[in-house]
Enzyme design. Sequence first.
Site, PDB file in Angstrom:
ATOM      1  N   TYR A   1       0.629  -1.180   0.117  1.00  0.00           N
ATOM      2  CA  TYR A   1       0.185   0.099   0.079  1.00  0.00           C
ATOM      3  C   TYR A   1       1.027   1.294  -0.018  1.00  0.00           C
ATOM      4  CZ  TYR A   1      -4.126   2.551   0.094  1.00  0.00           C
ATOM      5  OH  TYR A   1      -5.370   3.371   0.018  1.00  0.00           O
TER       6      TYR A   1
ATOM      7  N   ASN B   1      -0.907  12.004   0.841  1.00  0.00           N
ATOM      8  CA  ASN B   1      -0.420  11.045   0.609  1.00  0.00           C
ATOM      9  C   ASN B   1       0.185  11.201  -0.698  1.00  0.00           C
ATOM     10  OD1 ASN B   1       1.015   8.840   2.246  1.00  0.00           O
ATOM     11  ND2 ASN B   1      -1.862   8.509   2.750  1.00  0.00           N
TER      12      ASN B   1
ATOM     13  N   LYS C   1      -5.885  -1.677  -0.718  1.00  0.00           N
ATOM     14  CA  LYS C   1      -6.774  -1.785   0.384  1.00  0.00           C
ATOM     15  C   LYS C   1      -7.351  -2.784   0.805  1.00  0.00           C
ATOM     16  CE  LYS C   1      -7.153   2.809   1.469  1.00  0.00           C
ATOM     17  NZ  LYS C   1      -8.395   3.353   2.010  1.00  0.00           N
TER      18      LYS C   1
ATOM     19  N   GLU D   1     -13.826   4.061  -2.654  1.00  0.00           N
ATOM     20  CA  GLU D   1     -12.233   5.166  -2.104  1.00  0.00           C
ATOM     21  C   GLU D   1     -11.740   5.821  -3.770  1.00  0.00           C
ATOM     22  OE1 GLU D   1      -8.507   4.732  -0.927  1.00  0.00           O
ATOM     23  OE2 GLU D   1     -10.508   4.300  -0.327  1.00  0.00           O
ATOM     24  N   ASP D   2     -11.459   6.787  -3.382  1.00  0.00           N
ATOM     25  CA  ASP D   2     -10.681   7.845  -4.024  1.00  0.00           C
ATOM     26  C   ASP D   2     -11.725   8.101  -5.785  1.00  0.00           C
ATOM     27  OD1 ASP D   2      -8.187   8.104  -2.852  1.00  0.00           O
ATOM     28  OD2 ASP D   2      -6.681   6.329  -4.066  1.00  0.00           O
TER      29      ASP D   2
ATOM     30  N   ARG E   1      -9.069  10.467  -8.353  1.00  0.00           N
ATOM     31  CA  ARG E   1      -8.314  10.848  -7.812  1.00  0.00           C
ATOM     32  C   ARG E   1      -8.018  10.104  -6.475  1.00  0.00           C
ATOM     33  NH1 ARG E   1      -8.435  12.867  -3.186  1.00  0.00           N
ATOM     34  NH2 ARG E   1     -10.297  11.900  -2.393  1.00  0.00           N
TER      35      ARG E   1
ATOM     36  N   ASP F   1     -13.565   5.563   2.627  1.00  0.00           N
ATOM     37  CA  ASP F   1     -12.935   5.696   3.279  1.00  0.00           C
ATOM     38  C   ASP F   1     -12.360   7.037   3.431  1.00  0.00           C
ATOM     39  OD1 ASP F   1     -10.686   4.793   4.701  1.00  0.00           O
ATOM     40  OD2 ASP F   1      -9.350   4.716   3.604  1.00  0.00           O
ATOM     41  N   ASP F   2     -12.225   8.114   2.321  1.00  0.00           N
ATOM     42  CA  ASP F   2     -11.210   9.171   2.352  1.00  0.00           C
ATOM     43  C   ASP F   2     -12.722  10.112   2.851  1.00  0.00           C
ATOM     44  OD1 ASP F   2      -9.969   8.719  -0.066  1.00  0.00           O
ATOM     45  OD2 ASP F   2     -11.626   8.211  -1.098  1.00  0.00           O
TER      46      ASP F   2
END
Length: 609
Positions: A103, A425, A185, A256-257, A167, A279-280
């Site tokens: 990850y 990150n 993940k 996610e993202d 993203r 999660d973001d």
Amino acid sequence: MSPVMDSGTSSARRSRSGSPDPLASNAGTTLPYATRSALHLKGLVPSGVENFVVQEQRALEQLNLKSTSLEKYIFLSWLRSTNSHLFYRLVLHNLRQIAPIIYTPTVGQACEEYSHIYPFLAPPNAVDGLYVPINEVENIEEIIQNYKESIKENDTPEITVITDGSRILGLGDLGMNGMGIPVGKLQLYVAAAGLNPDRCLPIVLDFGTNNRKFLDDPLYLGLRQHRPDDAEFYTCASRVISALHTAFPDMFIQFEDFSTDHAFGLLDQWRNNALCFNDDIQGTGCVILGGFISAVEQARIHPRDQRILFVGAGSAGVGVAKQLVDYFVIEHGIPEDQAKAMFWFVDSRGMITANRGDTLAAHKVYFARHDNTAQCSTLEETLEYVKPTALIGLSTIYKAFTENILCRMNQLNQQARPIIFPLSNPQSKAECTFEEAMRCTNNRVLFASGTAFPSYTIPETNQVCVPGQGNNMYVFPAIGLGAVLCKPSRITDTMIYAVAKALANSLSEEEKALGELYPRIERIRCVEAELAAAFIRQAVREGLAKDEKWVELAKNGLAEGMNPDGLFTQDMLDEVKKFMWLPAETFEQLRDAHPHYHHHPVVHSDSDH
């Protein structure tokens, strides 16, 4: 006695997907002679029979011989696809070394190079998730059926991580290449919280890309077209999610993202209609809240006196801030309006105010200042105006916290310990390093980062200080495990808050004495069990858990009131641990052990030793 073979296939030695027998694949060089004979493998493999320890030593040796992190990523991906038990033993026994490879930060580079390395990540016949092009959305039921036919009959997915690659981390629009994020993940869901790897489903929505680099790359494997407008995006995304929910109604969905607006939009659309989580927005807020609670307890000023400045106002930043507001309201009894007034935001145009003169994105409005006596166009100006006690970065701007800013934070907080969280990150986007924060604050900083930084040795004392990493892997695996086990009808903010409280509560006395804000990564499995138990207990308290087993188990541990406290009973914790999947440590375990989930298929058995 011969091993029990799969029925209903053209060959007893092949799985439904056409891959080698799972026992042979996961045993590898530990497969005994008699079993090799039964599987018609005699003479097809080297004669040596070894134990799992030696097998793992060989894999670790090969991993360490790789010269770059990307080469290590490719090696581990192939290993996971060909021998999942060996892969997860290697991860669990070397988590601090391997987590940054599978990850962040290495997964960022892997995503950027995904189309170039894809053929080398797994054997050609390995199915490792769903790729859903926007021009095939109308055929989503066929795609799901194809997936069902590629897996073992009872391996219905219980968790998915889904992205559109728009993203990825701080790297922007990577299109189909973003598939590396769901894959990574889900590896952490398995390693940290014991989700069954055979029941994890990574998905990428290949809705095109606006990144010219990939559109012009002859090796890019995604659709070579620009992304759709909002109306088409939501229509197509909803079509896919509805089909997934119909096919797998109990499946936990993690978004996610996605781009900021779409991340909020999808969560708002689905959070009360499906078992889902972003999660973001929610995970980042949860893990930072857990570390922030610990930091506030060590900051040497009253919580009401905290002044928190956020740098970056995307989905992650606003999500974090809203959960910190909840903390001040719930834990310290501060009215919401007063708690919200403890927060300031800086974006690319400066301090966010209601009268700045531009049209604010919808998610920024909540924290826009109405009481400002000045307009600040830079971080430096805002720092002087706010005089913060805590500086939190989710800007993806490398070195945004300059040495001047860090030193000024130290000067502004002589009576307290400054809280500095550079959370962007990967490392190439981090606002500052741990060493810089330590040097500029005379080693007084309460620090947590989004990416891993090395320890820092104080020159005057030779004391080794370990940086806190506000890595979402502390919380999202536990949320997923808790959701899979108790099957709540939806996931509430108070369930997420309970997980954050449990994370803060999980610190050992030794970790607290050292001023650390997060538990050591080596304890991750035990911590995840505690957090999942706290999640389940809160779901039961709110009357949302649908699995009656957990409702009955939690009854004796329910306290008065509904405020999430992150607590759980020992009975609940013990029961959670029983359901956490572990890779086999010996051939006998691989052969004889029953699955951790009662609804999983029984593995092959063999009487020879």
